[in-house]
Motif scaffolding. Structure first.
Motif, PDB file in Angstrom:
ATOM      1  N   LEU A  38       0.812  -1.208   0.000  1.00  0.00           N
ATOM      2  CA  LEU A  38       0.000   0.000   0.000  1.00  0.00           C
ATOM      3  C   LEU A  38       0.849   1.262   0.000  1.00  0.00           C
ATOM      4  O   LEU A  38       1.894   1.332   0.646  1.00  0.00           O
ATOM      5  N   HIS A 187      -4.128   1.274  -4.023  1.00  0.00           N
ATOM      6  CA  HIS A 187      -4.359   2.404  -3.128  1.00  0.00           C
ATOM      7  C   HIS A 187      -5.829   2.434  -2.689  1.00  0.00           C
ATOM      8  O   HIS A 187      -6.252   3.326  -1.968  1.00  0.00           O
ATOM      9  N   ILE A 189      -7.713   0.926  -0.367  1.00  0.00           N
ATOM     10  CA  ILE A 189      -7.565   0.100   0.834  1.00  0.00           C
ATOM     11  C   ILE A 189      -8.900  -0.476   1.312  1.00  0.00           C
ATOM     12  O   ILE A 189      -8.992  -1.660   1.647  1.00  0.00           O
ATOM     13  N   PHE A 201       3.401  -0.601   4.128  1.00  0.00           N
ATOM     14  CA  PHE A 201       3.222   0.788   3.733  1.00  0.00           C
ATOM     15  C   PHE A 201       4.520   1.286   3.102  1.00  0.00           C
ATOM     16  O   PHE A 201       5.588   1.213   3.729  1.00  0.00           O
ATOM     17  N   ASP A 225      -7.466   1.142   6.600  1.00  0.00           N
ATOM     18  CA  ASP A 225      -7.806   2.308   5.780  1.00  0.00           C
ATOM     19  C   ASP A 225      -7.661   3.598   6.570  1.00  0.00           C
ATOM     20  O   ASP A 225      -7.099   4.592   6.074  1.00  0.00           O
ATOM     21  N   PHE A 228      -3.945   4.230   7.169  1.00  0.00           N
ATOM     22  CA  PHE A 228      -3.343   4.655   5.906  1.00  0.00           C
ATOM     23  C   PHE A 228      -3.619   6.138   5.655  1.00  0.00           C
ATOM     24  O   PHE A 228      -2.712   6.905   5.280  1.00  0.00           O
TER      25      PHE A 228
END
Length: 234
Positions: A38, A187, A189, A201, A225, A228
């Protein structure tokens, strides 16, 4: 003797001129895991996948897959879905299945036909007659019909509608063995969090987090999410 370590990267770096796309990646991935790679655009996700697939050579450091450097052995056990279409539009789906069957000894044509049927794709259709989402499903079917040890999927759900994303994720989940590992770059998530065992990450080519999804939820008290969005301020 097979160990549980499938991918090992030590000081792995890749530069393009003055741009350092990947910076000193130290990473071990185990077998039987579904892993999210990610990061925002330009973070080094595709570079990492291409290095693992042997399409790029490291500027520094080393990597092994099943104990071997990218080469003949790894090409036999790695199944790769690139982030861009690569199949010729004039080809019929059945021709593609025959081509993959000839090229990869671990390609299961029966399994591929079963997935085509489940996704209601006619094997006699040519790619040029299909929507973008259907073409991406065909590419994914080709990749997931190989009995691989490592599946490298670069943005498999980008640019398709939410219903197609569910189809794609369910196809992935239903068609890889429990001792294989899936490394999926995205991207998006929220769309894949439910299927992940762990996440990486990447930020500006640097690995900033490698953690299990359960640990993130327990220690941070939030979803992947949400974390992130905080880390990347998006």
């Amino acid at each position: 003797m097979q160990t549980n370590e499938l991918v090992v990267c030590q000081g792995l770096s890749k530069s393009f001129g003055s741009l350092k796309a990947l910076d000193n990646l130290n990473l071990t991935l185990e077998r039987g895991r579904f892993i999210g790679l990610l990061g925002p655009n330009g973070s080094g996700k595709s570079t990492t996948i291409k290095l693992l697939n042997g399409l790029l050579q490291p500027t520094a450091g080393s990597l092994t897959i099943d104990g071997a450097q990218p080469g003949v052995h790894t090409h036999e056990i790695v199944s790769y879905l690139p982030d861009r279409p690569y199949l010729n539009d004039w080809m019929r789906v059945c021709d593609l299945l025959s081509f993959f069957s000839d090229f990869y000894k671990n390609f299961d044509q029966v399994k591929a036909n079963d997935m085509l049927k489940a996704l209601q794709i006619n094997p006699m259709d040519r790619l040029k007659t299909m929507s973008k989402g259907t073409k991406e499903k065909v590419q994914l079917i080709l990749v997931m019909s190989r009995k691989a040890q490592l599946y490298l999927l670069d943005e498999p759900i980008a640019g398709v509608d939410p219903a197609a994303r569910d189809y794609i994720l369910n196809t992935i989940l239903s068609n890889y063995s429990e001792d294989a590992t899936v490394l999926l770059s995205t991207h998006l998530i929220a769309d894949i969090e439910r299927v992940l065992d762990e996440v990486l990450f990447l930020k500006n080519g640097v690995l900033t987090l490698h953690e299990s999804v359960d640990t993130i939820r327990e220690q941070h008290g939030k979803s992947v999410d949400m974390l992130f969005r905080e880390v990347f301020a998006c």
